[in-house]
Each structure stands twice: as C-alpha cells, then as structure tokens.
Design a protein around this motif. Sequence first.
Motif, short mmCIF file in Angstrom:
data_model
loop_
_atom_site.label_atom_id
_atom_site.label_comp_id
_atom_site.label_asym_id
_atom_site.label_seq_id
_atom_site.Cartn_x
_atom_site.Cartn_y
_atom_site.Cartn_z
N LEU A 113 14.08 -5.78 -6.41
CA LEU A 113 13.42 -4.71 -7.16
C LEU A 113 12.30 -4.06 -6.36
CD1 LEU A 113 13.17 -6.33 -10.72
CD2 LEU A 113 14.92 -4.77 -9.84
N ALA A 114 11.98 -4.60 -5.21
CA ALA A 114 10.87 -4.06 -4.41
C ALA A 114 11.18 -2.62 -3.99
CB ALA A 114 10.62 -4.93 -3.19
N ASP A 115 10.25 -1.74 -4.26
CA ASP A 115 10.44 -0.31 -3.96
C ASP A 115 9.20 0.20 -3.23
OD1 ASP A 115 10.87 2.40 -3.91
OD2 ASP A 115 11.24 2.61 -6.05
N GLU A 116 9.38 0.61 -2.00
CA GLU A 116 8.27 1.10 -1.19
C GLU A 116 7.57 2.29 -1.84
OE1 GLU A 116 7.59 2.70 3.40
OE2 GLU A 116 9.34 1.46 2.90
N LYS A 117 8.31 3.07 -2.64
CA LYS A 117 7.73 4.25 -3.27
C LYS A 117 6.69 3.88 -4.33
CE LYS A 117 11.90 7.05 -2.61
NZ LYS A 117 13.01 7.76 -3.30
N LYS A 118 6.66 2.61 -4.73
CA LYS A 118 5.69 2.18 -5.73
C LYS A 118 4.35 1.80 -5.14
CE LYS A 118 9.00 0.69 -9.26
NZ LYS A 118 9.45 -0.44 -10.13
N LEU A 119 4.23 1.84 -3.83
CA LEU A 119 2.92 1.63 -3.22
C LEU A 119 1.98 2.75 -3.67
CD1 LEU A 119 3.49 0.65 0.53
CD2 LEU A 119 2.44 -0.75 -1.23
N PRO A 120 0.70 2.45 -3.91
CA PRO A 120 -0.22 3.52 -4.29
C PRO A 120 -0.43 4.49 -3.14
CG PRO A 120 -1.42 1.49 -3.84
CD PRO A 120 0.04 1.13 -3.84
N ALA A 121 -0.65 5.74 -3.47
CA ALA A 121 -0.95 6.75 -2.46
C ALA A 121 -2.45 6.72 -2.17
CB ALA A 121 -0.53 8.13 -2.95
N LEU A 122 -2.81 6.53 -0.91
CA LEU A 122 -4.21 6.47 -0.50
C LEU A 122 -4.45 7.47 0.63
CD1 LEU A 122 -4.63 2.57 -0.40
CD2 LEU A 122 -5.10 4.10 -2.32
N PRO A 123 -4.54 8.75 0.30
CA PRO A 123 -4.68 9.76 1.36
C PRO A 123 -5.91 9.57 2.23
CG PRO A 123 -5.03 10.71 -0.84
CD PRO A 123 -4.46 9.35 -1.04
N TRP A 124 -6.99 9.05 1.67
CA TRP A 124 -8.20 8.83 2.47
C TRP A 124 -7.97 7.82 3.58
CZ3 TRP A 124 -9.22 3.71 2.14
CH2 TRP A 124 -8.84 3.04 0.97
N ALA A 125 -7.01 6.91 3.39
CA ALA A 125 -6.76 5.88 4.39
C ALA A 125 -5.99 6.41 5.60
CB ALA A 125 -5.99 4.72 3.76
N GLU A 126 -5.47 7.63 5.49
CA GLU A 126 -4.68 8.21 6.57
C GLU A 126 -5.32 9.47 7.14
OE1 GLU A 126 -0.16 7.01 5.59
OE2 GLU A 126 -0.99 8.45 4.16
N SER A 127 -6.59 9.69 6.81
CA SER A 127 -7.28 10.91 7.24
C SER A 127 -8.45 10.57 8.15
CB SER A 127 -7.77 11.68 6.01
OG SER A 127 -8.61 12.75 6.40
N ASP A 128 -8.57 11.30 9.24
CA ASP A 128 -9.70 11.13 10.15
C ASP A 128 -11.00 11.65 9.55
OD1 ASP A 128 -8.05 10.00 12.05
OD2 ASP A 128 -7.67 11.90 13.09
N ASP A 129 -10.91 12.34 8.43
CA ASP A 129 -12.11 12.87 7.78
C ASP A 129 -12.81 11.82 6.92
OD1 ASP A 129 -11.68 15.41 8.87
OD2 ASP A 129 -10.40 16.01 7.20
N TRP A 130 -12.18 10.64 6.84
CA TRP A 130 -12.74 9.58 6.01
C TRP A 130 -12.97 8.33 6.86
CZ3 TRP A 130 -13.51 9.57 0.54
CH2 TRP A 130 -13.14 10.76 -0.10
N ALA A 131 -13.98 7.56 6.48
CA ALA A 131 -14.23 6.25 7.08
C ALA A 131 -14.13 5.19 5.99
CB ALA A 131 -15.61 6.21 7.72
N TYR A 132 -13.69 4.00 6.38
CA TYR A 132 -13.56 2.92 5.40
C TYR A 132 -14.13 1.63 5.99
CZ TYR A 132 -11.63 -0.71 2.41
OH TYR A 132 -11.51 -1.80 1.57
N GLY A 133 -14.84 0.91 5.16
CA GLY A 133 -15.32 -0.42 5.54
C GLY A 133 -15.29 -1.30 4.31
N GLY A 134 -14.87 -2.54 4.48
CA GLY A 134 -14.78 -3.41 3.32
C GLY A 134 -14.73 -4.87 3.69
#
Length: 342
Positions: A113-134
Amino acid sequence: MFCKNEWYVAASSDELTNQPLGRQICGERVVLFRGADGVSALEDFCPHRGAPLSLGYVEDGRLVCGYHGLCMGSDGVTHSMPKQRVERFPAIRRFPVIERYGFIWLWPGQAELADEKKLPALPWAESDDWAYGGGLYHIHCDYRLMIDNLMDLTHETYVHAGSIGQKEIDEAPVNTQVDGDHVITSRSMAGVLPPPFWQMALAANGLAVDVTVDRWQICHFTPPSHVLIEVGVAHAGHGGYHAPAEHKASSIVVDFITPETENSIWYFWGMARNFKPGDAELTASIREGQGKIFAEDLAMLEQQQRNLAEHPKRRLLKLDIDAGGVQARRIIERRIAAENNI
C-alpha cells in the motif's frame, strides 16, 4: 493506537552514516542502513539467532550481523555466512523507505500500500531561498499529547515565558478550521511587543526590535502526525502576516512526530526560514534557541504522561483552545478505524 499505512520520519539523513541505525517505529523494530541500492529498512532481527542487526555493520553494500557474521542483502534475503549454508534461510521483512527533504521516511504498514505520492509536499526543503536547522528528541509520552501541545500554543505564555511566550497569546481568540484531513488553528496579535526569540529574529533580519509588532501563529495538522506552524512578527501597521518581507521576520516551525511505542515518540523538530538563508551562524543560533524551547515541552509532556498513566479514569476537561487537538484526534481515530476495517 496509531496508523501504520502512512509515511513517518524514521531518521534525519545525517543520522545515517556508514553504520546501521536501529529504531522502533509504531511498535516495529527496524534497522536502517545505506546499502548498495541506497537507504534500506529491514526488521531488526537476524534469522539465525534473533540478534538485532542494528548492532552489526555494513560491508560491500550489505548488512552484516554483529553476532555471527550473517550477511544480509537490502531485500531481506540472507546472502552468506562464514562456513555455513544459508540458502534456505527465510527472508526477513523489508519496509518501504524513501529519502527526501533531508529525512528518511518509513512506511511501517502493508508494503503493497506504500505510495510515494502520499509523502507531504515540503517546497521549502527544496528551495535555496530557505534555510533549515533542527534536531531530534526522544520523549516518553503518547504522540497525541505532542499533537495537542502543538495545536494549542496557549502554553507558550507559561512554559516558554522566557523565550517565545507573552500574555497576549492566551488573550487572543483562537480560530479552528477543518478541511478534510487538514486541521488549522490560528491566532493573531496586533500591536504587541516582540518576546526575546522574536527580538533576535528581527535583529537578524536587520529590523528594529524596540517597536510594536503584529504577531501570528498558524498551526497545520496533517496525518499521520505532522504539524507545521507558520509563525512570525511584522512591524505593526504593515499588514501582519501579509506584510512585505522587508518589514517582517517569519518562519515555519517543523514538527514530525513519530510514535515509537504507545507511550514514547521520536520528535523531529526544526525551523525553516526564508530570511538570510545563507547565514550558517544564524541557523545554528536559532537551532540552539529552539532546542532549549522544545526541551521545556519535553519536561512538561513526560510529567503529563506520568499523571495520565497513574489516573487513567480521570476525565479531562476540554475548552475552545483544545479544538485543534480534538479535531486532529478525530481524524486519527477515523483513519485507524478505516485501516482496521472497524
């Protein structure tokens, strides 16, 4: 207690180096490792003597048991063992896994039943205009308590009084909306003084800190247990949430809550920001500050879990500020029932 036919964050990408990593997800003990085909996830159980494969090592793209040297492929099939015949060893369970957005996502339920399309969309994680730290906290509490905590930020006034809390938070009205399986709880505060954390963020963005601001908190719950919170402040009178970038400091608080057991979680926390994304020192400073804030939540939630475990029949009161958490729980219950055909 939790949905299994969902994608959960099992680890951050940087946690998984050249050694296997053992982790329990939704009651399933798994071992993650980087094999010949990328990241793989298998049940953490050697078919020879039941030893945890996570105590082994990776060699030539295969997982080697640290007890007797059994060599396992990424497909869960035993490849070899020194001086032994293992052709008829049964394959162990393989879990669907995807590496994306800097995280390793695992599907603990039915593999078909695993469906890759069910992953959440995280546009900030794929943009150079954003930084992430956690970071990551292991917390001994029911995962739903953390969802309650994040969908009602009233507690900031009290638990986080020295960083992000201020009295105006619990004085502001709460608005809760439900759109299918998406719950949104929001608050806005006009003409308030920025608390210490937001003074730091304003200063980092080159903005004055000694003026009043308009502040917002917009909490988004989506199944199975993800909460993303839009937060920010803008100099008063410039449009609040909709203010131009030059007048505000805003970010997204990232909360991926992965159940370990019924009473413990892996809590992947962080902050994504779209101002000064190339400033590594600022990212580290925000991570440090945010880590201290979430440590305060950890202490509160673990003690809350203890009280609830000691008094399982005590009736808890619900107020309008609890609406976001209540609606999130209803969605979770509905999906669990559907998964189990109840």
